[in-house]
Scaffold this motif. Structure first.
Motif, PDB file in Angstrom:
ATOM      1  N   ARG A 155      98.284  20.763 124.537  1.00  0.00           N
ATOM      2  CA  ARG A 155      97.227  21.070 123.584  1.00  0.00           C
ATOM      3  C   ARG A 155      97.117  19.952 122.546  1.00  0.00           C
ATOM      4  O   ARG A 155      98.122  19.499 121.998  1.00  0.00           O
ATOM      5  N   ALA A 198      99.698  24.633 117.653  1.00  0.00           N
ATOM      6  CA  ALA A 198      99.459  24.171 119.029  1.00  0.00           C
ATOM      7  C   ALA A 198     100.580  24.610 119.970  1.00  0.00           C
ATOM      8  O   ALA A 198     100.339  24.920 121.134  1.00  0.00           O
ATOM      9  N   GLY A 257      92.190  22.617 121.935  1.00  0.00           N
ATOM     10  CA  GLY A 257      93.332  22.393 121.067  1.00  0.00           C
ATOM     11  C   GLY A 257      93.032  22.829 119.648  1.00  0.00           C
ATOM     12  O   GLY A 257      92.240  23.741 119.409  1.00  0.00           O
TER      13      GLY A 257
END
Length: 503
Positions: free
Chosen positions: A268, A236, A300
Protein backbone atom coordinates in the motif's frame (compact mmCIF):
# COMPACT_ATOMS: atom_id res chain seq x y z
CA UNK A 1 12.79 -1.69 -49.04
CA UNK A 2 12.49 2.09 -48.57
CA UNK A 3 9.44 2.02 -46.25
CA UNK A 4 9.18 0.34 -42.85
CA UNK A 5 6.52 0.23 -40.13
CA UNK A 6 7.25 -0.29 -36.42
CA UNK A 7 4.61 -0.57 -33.68
CA UNK A 8 4.98 1.37 -30.44
CA UNK A 9 2.85 3.20 -27.87
CA UNK A 10 2.54 6.70 -26.43
CA UNK A 11 1.30 7.59 -22.95
CA UNK A 12 -2.09 9.30 -22.98
CA UNK A 13 -3.23 9.74 -19.38
CA UNK A 14 -3.61 6.24 -17.94
CA UNK A 15 -3.73 4.72 -21.41
CA UNK A 16 -0.92 3.64 -23.70
CA UNK A 17 -2.26 4.54 -27.12
CA UNK A 18 -1.00 2.63 -30.15
CA UNK A 19 1.45 4.56 -32.36
CA UNK A 20 2.68 3.53 -35.80
CA UNK A 21 6.26 4.64 -36.49
CA UNK A 22 6.56 4.94 -40.30
CA UNK A 23 10.05 5.42 -41.74
CA UNK A 24 10.59 6.33 -45.39
CA UNK A 25 13.89 6.68 -47.25
CA UNK A 26 13.92 8.65 -50.51
CA UNK A 27 16.48 10.09 -52.89
CA UNK A 28 17.06 13.80 -52.66
CA UNK A 29 18.81 16.34 -50.50
CA UNK A 30 19.90 14.50 -47.32
CA UNK A 31 17.66 15.38 -44.36
CA UNK A 32 16.00 13.85 -41.30
CA UNK A 33 12.41 15.03 -40.78
CA UNK A 34 10.25 13.84 -37.88
CA UNK A 35 6.51 14.61 -38.01
CA UNK A 36 3.42 13.63 -35.99
CA UNK A 37 2.96 16.16 -33.15
CA UNK A 38 6.29 15.27 -31.57
CA UNK A 39 7.50 17.26 -28.56
CA UNK A 40 11.09 18.44 -28.13
CA UNK A 41 12.33 15.23 -26.48
CA UNK A 42 11.03 13.18 -29.40
CA UNK A 43 12.58 15.48 -32.02
CA UNK A 44 15.94 15.09 -30.27
CA UNK A 45 15.71 11.38 -31.10
CA UNK A 46 17.26 12.17 -34.48
CA UNK A 47 20.65 12.85 -32.93
CA UNK A 48 20.51 10.00 -30.41
CA UNK A 49 19.50 7.48 -33.09
CA UNK A 50 22.21 8.64 -35.53
CA UNK A 51 24.95 8.35 -32.89
CA UNK A 52 23.65 5.02 -31.54
CA UNK A 53 23.62 3.40 -34.99
CA UNK A 54 27.10 4.59 -35.89
CA UNK A 55 28.64 3.70 -32.53
CA UNK A 56 27.04 0.24 -32.75
CA UNK A 57 28.74 -0.43 -36.08
CA UNK A 58 25.51 -0.16 -38.08
CA UNK A 59 24.95 1.82 -41.25
CA UNK A 60 23.09 5.14 -41.19
CA UNK A 61 21.60 6.36 -44.52
CA UNK A 62 23.45 9.69 -44.70
CA UNK A 63 22.71 10.13 -48.40
CA UNK A 64 18.92 9.72 -48.10
CA UNK A 65 16.00 11.98 -47.40
CA UNK A 66 14.59 10.45 -44.18
CA UNK A 67 10.98 11.02 -43.12
CA UNK A 68 9.64 9.58 -39.86
CA UNK A 69 5.90 9.82 -39.23
CA UNK A 70 4.40 9.10 -35.79
CA UNK A 71 0.73 8.27 -36.38
CA UNK A 72 -1.91 9.20 -35.40
CA UNK A 73 -0.82 12.77 -35.97
CA UNK A 74 -3.28 14.32 -33.46
CA UNK A 75 -1.89 12.35 -30.49
CA UNK A 76 0.93 14.21 -28.65
CA UNK A 77 4.16 12.23 -28.26
CA UNK A 78 6.73 12.88 -25.57
CA UNK A 79 9.88 11.39 -24.07
CA UNK A 80 12.66 9.28 -25.54
CA UNK A 81 10.54 6.13 -25.84
CA UNK A 82 10.52 6.31 -29.67
CA UNK A 83 14.32 6.07 -30.06
CA UNK A 84 14.27 2.28 -30.45
CA UNK A 85 11.31 2.14 -32.91
CA UNK A 86 12.86 4.86 -35.06
CA UNK A 87 16.23 3.09 -35.11
CA UNK A 88 14.62 -0.23 -36.06
CA UNK A 89 12.55 1.49 -38.75
CA UNK A 90 15.68 3.00 -40.28
CA UNK A 91 17.45 -0.35 -40.26
CA UNK A 92 14.45 -2.12 -41.82
CA UNK A 93 13.98 0.53 -44.51
CA UNK A 94 17.69 0.27 -45.27
CA UNK A 95 17.60 -3.54 -45.52
CA UNK A 96 19.78 -4.28 -42.49
CA UNK A 97 17.08 -6.26 -40.64
CA UNK A 98 14.06 -8.31 -41.76
CA UNK A 99 11.20 -5.79 -42.00
CA UNK A 100 8.57 -8.57 -42.11
CA UNK A 101 9.33 -9.60 -38.53
CA UNK A 102 8.52 -6.15 -37.15
CA UNK A 103 4.78 -6.83 -37.43
CA UNK A 104 5.07 -9.34 -34.57
CA UNK A 105 6.48 -6.88 -32.04
CA UNK A 106 5.84 -3.61 -30.24
CA UNK A 107 8.82 -1.80 -28.81
CA UNK A 108 9.89 1.27 -26.88
CA UNK A 109 13.14 2.43 -25.35
CA UNK A 110 15.50 5.36 -25.07
CA UNK A 111 18.93 4.96 -26.66
CA UNK A 112 22.22 6.17 -25.30
CA UNK A 113 24.77 7.47 -27.79
CA UNK A 114 26.54 4.12 -27.51
CA UNK A 115 23.40 2.10 -28.26
CA UNK A 116 22.52 0.96 -24.73
CA UNK A 117 18.80 0.85 -23.91
CA UNK A 118 17.61 3.00 -21.04
CA UNK A 119 14.34 2.49 -19.10
CA UNK A 120 11.18 4.41 -19.94
CA UNK A 121 8.09 5.59 -18.08
CA UNK A 122 4.81 3.72 -18.39
CA UNK A 123 6.07 0.24 -19.30
CA UNK A 124 3.33 -1.32 -17.19
CA UNK A 125 0.68 0.78 -18.98
CA UNK A 126 1.95 -0.56 -22.33
CA UNK A 127 1.67 -4.14 -21.14
CA UNK A 128 -1.82 -3.57 -19.74
CA UNK A 129 -2.91 -2.00 -23.04
CA UNK A 130 -1.69 -5.06 -24.99
CA UNK A 131 -3.68 -7.36 -22.71
CA UNK A 132 -6.78 -5.16 -22.87
CA UNK A 133 -6.69 -5.06 -26.68
CA UNK A 134 -5.96 -8.82 -26.94
CA UNK A 135 -2.96 -8.13 -29.15
CA UNK A 136 -0.74 -11.09 -30.00
CA UNK A 137 2.41 -9.04 -30.45
CA UNK A 138 5.40 -9.41 -28.13
CA UNK A 139 6.70 -6.36 -26.29
CA UNK A 140 10.40 -5.44 -26.57
CA UNK A 141 11.62 -3.17 -23.77
CA UNK A 142 14.85 -2.20 -21.96
CA UNK A 143 15.76 -4.69 -19.27
CA UNK A 144 14.64 -2.62 -16.24
CA UNK A 145 11.33 -1.69 -17.86
CA UNK A 146 10.71 -5.25 -19.06
CA UNK A 147 10.74 -6.62 -15.50
CA UNK A 148 7.99 -4.13 -14.65
CA UNK A 149 5.88 -4.92 -17.73
CA UNK A 150 6.17 -8.67 -17.10
CA UNK A 151 3.96 -8.29 -14.02
CA UNK A 152 0.96 -8.47 -16.38
CA UNK A 153 -0.12 -12.02 -17.15
CA UNK A 154 -0.80 -13.25 -20.70
CA UNK A 155 1.63 -10.76 -22.30
CA UNK A 156 5.00 -11.86 -23.67
CA UNK A 157 7.64 -9.31 -22.72
CA UNK A 158 11.16 -9.53 -24.15
CA UNK A 159 14.11 -7.69 -22.65
CA UNK A 160 17.19 -6.18 -24.28
CA UNK A 161 20.25 -4.40 -22.96
CA UNK A 162 21.59 -2.99 -26.24
CA UNK A 163 20.35 -2.07 -29.69
CA UNK A 164 22.55 -4.79 -31.16
CA UNK A 165 20.65 -7.44 -29.14
CA UNK A 166 17.42 -6.42 -30.86
CA UNK A 167 19.07 -6.21 -34.30
CA UNK A 168 20.54 -9.69 -33.94
CA UNK A 169 17.13 -11.14 -33.04
CA UNK A 170 15.42 -9.49 -36.03
CA UNK A 171 17.91 -10.36 -38.74
CA UNK A 172 16.88 -12.92 -41.39
CA UNK A 173 17.53 -16.47 -40.20
CA UNK A 174 18.58 -15.30 -36.74
CA UNK A 175 19.02 -17.93 -34.03
CA UNK A 176 19.52 -15.38 -31.23
CA UNK A 177 16.05 -14.69 -29.80
CA UNK A 178 15.66 -12.08 -27.10
CA UNK A 179 15.26 -13.47 -23.56
CA UNK A 180 11.84 -13.33 -22.00
CA UNK A 181 11.56 -10.95 -19.04
CA UNK A 182 11.06 -12.56 -15.65
CA UNK A 183 8.06 -11.41 -13.64
CA UNK A 184 8.59 -10.31 -10.07
CA UNK A 185 7.32 -12.32 -7.09
CA UNK A 186 3.64 -11.60 -6.60
CA UNK A 187 3.88 -10.96 -2.85
CA UNK A 188 6.34 -8.91 -0.84
CA UNK A 189 6.08 -8.75 2.95
CA UNK A 190 4.73 -5.36 4.01
CA UNK A 191 7.09 -3.16 5.94
CA UNK A 192 6.46 -0.12 8.07
CA UNK A 193 6.25 1.23 11.60
CA UNK A 194 4.23 -0.73 14.18
CA UNK A 195 1.15 0.54 15.97
CA UNK A 196 2.66 -0.68 19.24
CA UNK A 197 5.04 2.28 19.06
CA UNK A 198 2.16 4.63 19.92
CA UNK A 199 1.41 4.53 23.65
CA UNK A 200 -2.01 5.50 24.90
CA UNK A 201 -4.43 7.27 22.53
CA UNK A 202 -6.93 4.41 22.71
CA UNK A 203 -9.66 6.52 21.12
CA UNK A 204 -7.50 7.53 18.18
CA UNK A 205 -6.34 3.93 17.67
CA UNK A 206 -9.95 2.79 17.66
CA UNK A 207 -10.77 5.41 15.03
CA UNK A 208 -7.77 4.29 12.98
CA UNK A 209 -9.01 0.69 13.05
CA UNK A 210 -12.54 1.69 12.03
CA UNK A 211 -11.11 3.87 9.27
CA UNK A 212 -9.13 0.90 7.92
CA UNK A 213 -12.18 -1.39 7.98
CA UNK A 214 -14.39 0.85 5.85
CA UNK A 215 -11.82 2.95 3.95
CA UNK A 216 -13.15 6.00 5.78
CA UNK A 217 -11.43 9.39 5.66
CA UNK A 218 -10.01 10.51 9.00
CA UNK A 219 -9.04 13.85 10.58
CA UNK A 220 -6.80 13.86 13.68
CA UNK A 221 -6.96 17.06 15.73
CA UNK A 222 -4.75 17.78 18.70
CA UNK A 223 -1.79 19.70 20.18
CA UNK A 224 1.74 19.23 18.81
CA UNK A 225 3.54 16.06 19.81
CA UNK A 226 0.51 13.96 20.73
CA UNK A 227 1.14 11.30 18.08
CA UNK A 228 -1.08 12.42 15.18
CA UNK A 229 1.58 11.83 12.52
CA UNK A 230 2.69 8.55 14.13
CA UNK A 231 -0.86 7.26 13.99
CA UNK A 232 -1.37 8.32 10.38
CA UNK A 233 1.89 6.71 9.26
CA UNK A 234 0.72 3.36 10.62
CA UNK A 235 -2.59 3.21 8.78
CA UNK A 236 -1.18 1.63 5.59
CA UNK A 237 0.06 -1.38 7.58
CA UNK A 238 -3.47 -1.98 8.91
CA UNK A 239 -5.11 -2.21 5.49
CA UNK A 240 -5.86 -5.64 3.97
CA UNK A 241 -3.45 -7.01 1.32
CA UNK A 242 -4.12 -5.73 -2.18
CA UNK A 243 -5.52 -7.99 -4.83
CA UNK A 244 -3.41 -8.61 -7.92
CA UNK A 245 -5.56 -6.21 -9.97
CA UNK A 246 -5.29 -3.49 -7.32
CA UNK A 247 -1.51 -3.96 -7.20
CA UNK A 248 -1.34 -3.64 -11.01
CA UNK A 249 -3.47 -0.47 -10.99
CA UNK A 250 -1.34 1.14 -8.29
CA UNK A 251 1.92 0.16 -10.00
CA UNK A 252 0.65 1.43 -13.38
CA UNK A 253 -0.02 4.93 -12.00
CA UNK A 254 3.38 5.07 -10.30
CA UNK A 255 5.00 3.83 -13.52
CA UNK A 256 3.57 6.80 -15.44
CA UNK A 257 5.72 9.08 -13.27
CA UNK A 258 8.72 6.74 -13.14
CA UNK A 259 8.19 6.12 -9.41
CA UNK A 260 7.35 2.43 -9.37
CA UNK A 261 9.87 0.34 -7.43
CA UNK A 262 9.81 -3.37 -8.08
CA UNK A 263 10.60 -4.22 -4.45
CA UNK A 264 7.45 -2.36 -3.38
CA UNK A 265 5.12 -4.59 -5.40
CA UNK A 266 1.72 -5.12 -3.72
CA UNK A 267 2.49 -2.71 -0.87
CA UNK A 268 0.00 0.00 0.00
CA UNK A 269 1.33 3.43 -0.99
CA UNK A 270 1.68 6.18 1.61
CA UNK A 271 1.91 9.65 0.05
CA UNK A 272 2.70 12.66 2.25
CA UNK A 273 2.90 15.87 0.17
CA UNK A 274 4.19 19.03 1.86
CA UNK A 275 1.61 21.67 2.73
CA UNK A 276 3.05 23.99 0.06
CA UNK A 277 1.77 21.61 -2.65
CA UNK A 278 -0.41 23.28 -5.30
CA UNK A 279 -3.79 22.09 -6.54
CA UNK A 280 -2.15 20.68 -9.67
CA UNK A 281 0.37 18.77 -7.56
CA UNK A 282 -2.48 17.18 -5.60
CA UNK A 283 -5.00 16.38 -8.34
CA UNK A 284 -2.73 16.27 -11.41
CA UNK A 285 -2.50 18.35 -14.55
CA UNK A 286 -0.03 20.07 -16.83
CA UNK A 287 -0.03 20.66 -20.57
CA UNK A 288 0.51 16.91 -20.97
CA UNK A 289 -1.57 15.77 -17.97
CA UNK A 290 0.25 13.75 -15.34
CA UNK A 291 -1.30 12.09 -12.27
CA UNK A 292 -1.23 14.01 -8.98
CA UNK A 293 -0.80 12.84 -5.41
CA UNK A 294 -4.39 11.60 -5.14
CA UNK A 295 -3.80 9.24 -8.07
CA UNK A 296 -0.32 8.19 -6.96
CA UNK A 297 -1.96 7.16 -3.65
CA UNK A 298 -4.33 4.79 -5.50
CA UNK A 299 -5.51 2.01 -3.14
CA UNK A 300 -3.25 3.53 -0.49
CA UNK A 301 -3.15 6.42 1.94
CA UNK A 302 -2.86 10.15 1.30
CA UNK A 303 -1.62 11.89 4.46
CA UNK A 304 -2.02 15.66 4.67
CA UNK A 305 -0.17 16.96 7.72
CA UNK A 306 -0.77 20.53 8.94
CA UNK A 307 -4.05 20.52 7.02
CA UNK A 308 -5.01 24.22 7.46
CA UNK A 309 -1.64 25.27 6.03
CA UNK A 310 -2.52 23.82 2.61
CA UNK A 311 -3.74 26.22 -0.03
CA UNK A 312 -7.52 26.40 0.21
CA UNK A 313 -7.90 25.97 -3.55
CA UNK A 314 -5.89 22.76 -3.35
CA UNK A 315 -8.09 21.36 -0.59
CA UNK A 316 -11.31 22.29 -2.37
CA UNK A 317 -10.05 20.42 -5.43
CA UNK A 318 -10.15 17.22 -3.35
CA UNK A 319 -13.89 17.39 -2.76
CA UNK A 320 -15.04 15.72 -5.98
CA UNK A 321 -12.37 12.95 -6.04
CA UNK A 322 -13.28 12.05 -2.45
CA UNK A 323 -16.82 11.36 -3.66
CA UNK A 324 -16.25 9.82 -7.09
CA UNK A 325 -12.86 8.09 -6.82
CA UNK A 326 -11.63 9.59 -10.09
CA UNK A 327 -10.35 12.90 -11.47
CA UNK A 328 -11.02 14.23 -14.97
CA UNK A 329 -8.46 16.80 -16.16
CA UNK A 330 -9.71 18.87 -19.08
CA UNK A 331 -7.54 20.93 -21.39
CA UNK A 332 -8.48 22.82 -24.55
CA UNK A 333 -7.36 20.02 -26.85
CA UNK A 334 -7.79 16.88 -24.74
CA UNK A 335 -9.05 15.24 -21.59
CA UNK A 336 -7.32 12.77 -19.30
CA UNK A 337 -8.97 10.71 -16.59
CA UNK A 338 -7.00 9.24 -13.68
CA UNK A 339 -8.18 6.97 -10.87
CA UNK A 340 -8.30 8.58 -7.42
CA UNK A 341 -9.53 5.87 -5.07
CA UNK A 342 -7.43 6.85 -2.04
CA UNK A 343 -7.94 6.97 1.72
CA UNK A 344 -7.49 10.44 3.15
CA UNK A 345 -5.89 10.92 6.56
CA UNK A 346 -5.23 14.46 7.76
CA UNK A 347 -3.76 16.00 10.89
CA UNK A 348 -3.97 19.51 12.30
CA UNK A 349 -3.53 21.61 15.39
CA UNK A 350 -6.71 23.10 16.88
CA UNK A 351 -5.40 26.67 16.80
CA UNK A 352 -2.39 28.72 15.56
CA UNK A 353 -0.32 28.08 18.70
CA UNK A 354 -1.54 24.48 18.80
CA UNK A 355 -2.48 24.29 22.49
CA UNK A 356 -6.22 24.89 22.54
CA UNK A 357 -7.68 22.30 24.92
CA UNK A 358 -4.20 21.20 26.08
CA UNK A 359 -4.13 20.83 29.90
CA UNK A 360 -0.33 20.97 29.87
CA UNK A 361 -0.03 24.37 28.14
CA UNK A 362 -1.98 27.60 28.03
CA UNK A 363 -3.40 28.63 24.67
CA UNK A 364 -2.27 32.15 23.66
CA UNK A 365 -4.73 32.56 20.78
CA UNK A 366 -7.73 34.86 20.82
CA UNK A 367 -11.17 33.53 19.82
CA UNK A 368 -10.91 35.51 16.57
CA UNK A 369 -7.54 33.91 15.72
CA UNK A 370 -8.92 30.45 16.43
CA UNK A 371 -11.99 31.09 14.28
CA UNK A 372 -9.90 32.38 11.37
CA UNK A 373 -7.53 29.42 11.64
CA UNK A 374 -10.26 26.81 11.65
CA UNK A 375 -12.18 28.65 8.92
CA UNK A 376 -9.35 27.82 6.49
CA UNK A 377 -11.17 24.49 6.15
CA UNK A 378 -14.52 24.96 4.43
CA UNK A 379 -17.71 23.32 5.65
CA UNK A 380 -18.22 21.31 2.43
CA UNK A 381 -14.69 19.92 2.72
CA UNK A 382 -15.11 18.91 6.38
CA UNK A 383 -18.50 17.42 5.50
CA UNK A 384 -16.69 14.84 3.33
CA UNK A 385 -14.52 13.58 6.21
CA UNK A 386 -16.05 10.55 7.93
CA UNK A 387 -14.16 10.59 11.23
CA UNK A 388 -12.91 13.61 13.16
CA UNK A 389 -11.03 12.62 16.31
CA UNK A 390 -9.39 14.56 19.12
CA UNK A 391 -5.89 13.36 19.99
CA UNK A 392 -5.33 14.75 23.50
CA UNK A 393 -2.03 15.49 25.19
CA UNK A 394 -0.91 12.84 27.69
CA UNK A 395 1.09 13.90 30.79
CA UNK A 396 4.66 12.50 30.75
CA UNK A 397 4.25 10.53 33.97
CA UNK A 398 1.10 8.88 32.70
CA UNK A 399 2.69 8.22 29.30
CA UNK A 400 5.62 6.34 30.86
CA UNK A 401 3.26 4.07 32.78
CA UNK A 402 1.13 3.15 29.79
CA UNK A 403 1.46 -0.33 28.35
CA UNK A 404 1.91 -0.98 24.65
CA UNK A 405 -1.29 -1.86 22.83
CA UNK A 406 -1.95 -4.37 20.06
CA UNK A 407 0.59 -4.65 17.28
CA UNK A 408 -0.17 -3.70 13.70
CA UNK A 409 -0.36 -7.39 12.76
CA UNK A 410 -3.06 -8.10 15.33
CA UNK A 411 -5.13 -5.07 14.36
CA UNK A 412 -4.63 -5.78 10.66
CA UNK A 413 -6.11 -9.26 11.13
CA UNK A 414 -9.22 -7.81 12.78
CA UNK A 415 -9.48 -5.28 9.96
CA UNK A 416 -9.10 -7.97 7.29
CA UNK A 417 -11.84 -10.12 8.89
CA UNK A 418 -14.24 -7.16 9.13
CA UNK A 419 -13.48 -6.01 5.58
CA UNK A 420 -14.10 -9.53 4.31
CA UNK A 421 -17.52 -9.57 5.97
CA UNK A 422 -18.40 -6.36 4.12
CA UNK A 423 -17.16 -7.69 0.77
CA UNK A 424 -19.01 -11.00 1.20
CA UNK A 425 -22.21 -9.14 2.03
CA UNK A 426 -22.20 -6.30 -0.50
CA UNK A 427 -19.20 -6.72 -2.80
CA UNK A 428 -17.38 -3.52 -1.75
CA UNK A 429 -16.07 -1.64 1.27
CA UNK A 430 -18.53 0.32 3.39
CA UNK A 431 -17.41 3.74 2.23
CA UNK A 432 -18.53 2.85 -1.32
CA UNK A 433 -22.12 2.05 -0.32
CA UNK A 434 -24.47 4.28 -2.25
CA UNK A 435 -28.13 4.36 -3.24
CA UNK A 436 -29.91 1.05 -2.99
CA UNK A 437 -26.90 -0.72 -1.44
CA UNK A 438 -26.85 1.80 1.40
CA UNK A 439 -30.57 1.28 1.98
CA UNK A 440 -30.16 -2.47 1.95
CA UNK A 441 -27.03 -3.01 4.03
CA UNK A 442 -26.61 0.02 6.31
CA UNK A 443 -30.04 0.55 7.88
CA UNK A 444 -30.03 0.52 11.72
CA UNK A 445 -32.70 -0.98 13.94
CA UNK A 446 -35.63 1.15 15.15
CA UNK A 447 -33.83 2.57 18.21
CA UNK A 448 -30.70 3.33 16.23
CA UNK A 449 -32.67 5.04 13.47
CA UNK A 450 -34.62 7.20 15.92
CA UNK A 451 -31.41 8.18 17.70
CA UNK A 452 -29.64 9.12 14.45
CA UNK A 453 -32.59 11.18 13.23
CA UNK A 454 -32.68 13.08 16.51
CA UNK A 455 -28.93 13.80 16.40
CA UNK A 456 -29.10 14.87 12.76
CA UNK A 457 -31.92 17.30 13.48
CA UNK A 458 -30.27 18.74 16.58
CA UNK A 459 -26.83 19.22 14.99
CA UNK A 460 -28.18 20.38 11.63
CA UNK A 461 -26.30 17.76 9.64
CA UNK A 462 -26.60 17.47 5.88
CA UNK A 463 -27.83 14.35 4.12
CA UNK A 464 -24.19 13.59 3.28
CA UNK A 465 -23.25 13.61 6.98
CA UNK A 466 -26.25 11.42 7.78
CA UNK A 467 -25.19 8.81 5.24
CA UNK A 468 -21.55 8.93 6.28
CA UNK A 469 -22.50 8.17 9.87
CA UNK A 470 -24.47 5.16 8.62
CA UNK A 471 -21.42 3.88 6.72
CA UNK A 472 -19.16 4.32 9.76
CA UNK A 473 -21.72 2.54 11.97
CA UNK A 474 -21.77 -0.32 9.46
CA UNK A 475 -17.97 -0.64 9.81
CA UNK A 476 -18.23 -0.64 13.62
CA UNK A 477 -20.85 -3.39 13.43
CA UNK A 478 -18.60 -5.40 11.09
CA UNK A 479 -15.78 -5.21 13.65
CA UNK A 480 -18.16 -6.82 16.14
CA UNK A 481 -19.32 -9.33 13.52
CA UNK A 482 -22.84 -7.99 14.07
CA UNK A 483 -25.20 -8.48 11.11
CA UNK A 484 -27.36 -5.57 12.30
CA UNK A 485 -26.58 -1.94 13.17
CA UNK A 486 -27.69 -1.09 16.70
CA UNK A 487 -27.96 2.14 18.67
CA UNK A 488 -24.52 1.64 20.27
CA UNK A 489 -22.94 1.50 16.81
CA UNK A 490 -24.70 4.72 15.78
CA UNK A 491 -23.68 6.41 19.04
CA UNK A 492 -20.00 5.59 18.54
CA UNK A 493 -20.12 6.76 14.92
CA UNK A 494 -21.71 10.06 16.02
CA UNK A 495 -19.09 10.48 18.76
CA UNK A 496 -16.35 10.11 16.14
CA UNK A 497 -17.77 12.97 14.12
CA UNK A 498 -17.48 15.57 16.83
CA UNK A 499 -15.57 18.11 14.75
CA UNK A 500 -12.98 20.61 15.89
CA UNK A 501 -12.27 22.15 19.25
CA UNK A 502 -14.06 25.39 19.78
CA UNK A 503 -12.78 28.40 21.73
Amino acid sequence: MSLALVHSRSLDGMNAAAVSVEVHLANGLPSFTLVGLAETEVKESRERVRAALLNSGLSFPHNKRITVNLAPAELPKEGGRFDLPIALGLLAANGQIDASQLANFECAGELSLGGELRPIRGALAMSLALRREHQQRSLILPQDSAAEAALVDDVQVLEARHLLDVVAALQTGSEQPLPRAQALPRQVAPAGPDLRDVKGQAGAKRALEISAVGEHSLLLVGPPGTGKSMLAQRLAALLPPMTNEQALESAAVLSLCGQFQTQAWAQRVMRSPHHTASAIALVGGGSSPRPGEISLALHGVLFLDELPEFNRTALEALREPLETGRILISRAARQSEFPARFQLVAAMNPCPCGHLGNPLHTCRCSPEQITRYQARLSGPFLDRIDLSIEVPAVPPAELAALACGDSSAVVAQRVADARQRAVDRQGCSNTRLTGALLEQHAQPDAKGLAFLQKVTERLGWSARSYHRVLRVARSIADLEASPDIHQRHIAEAVQMRRGLYRA
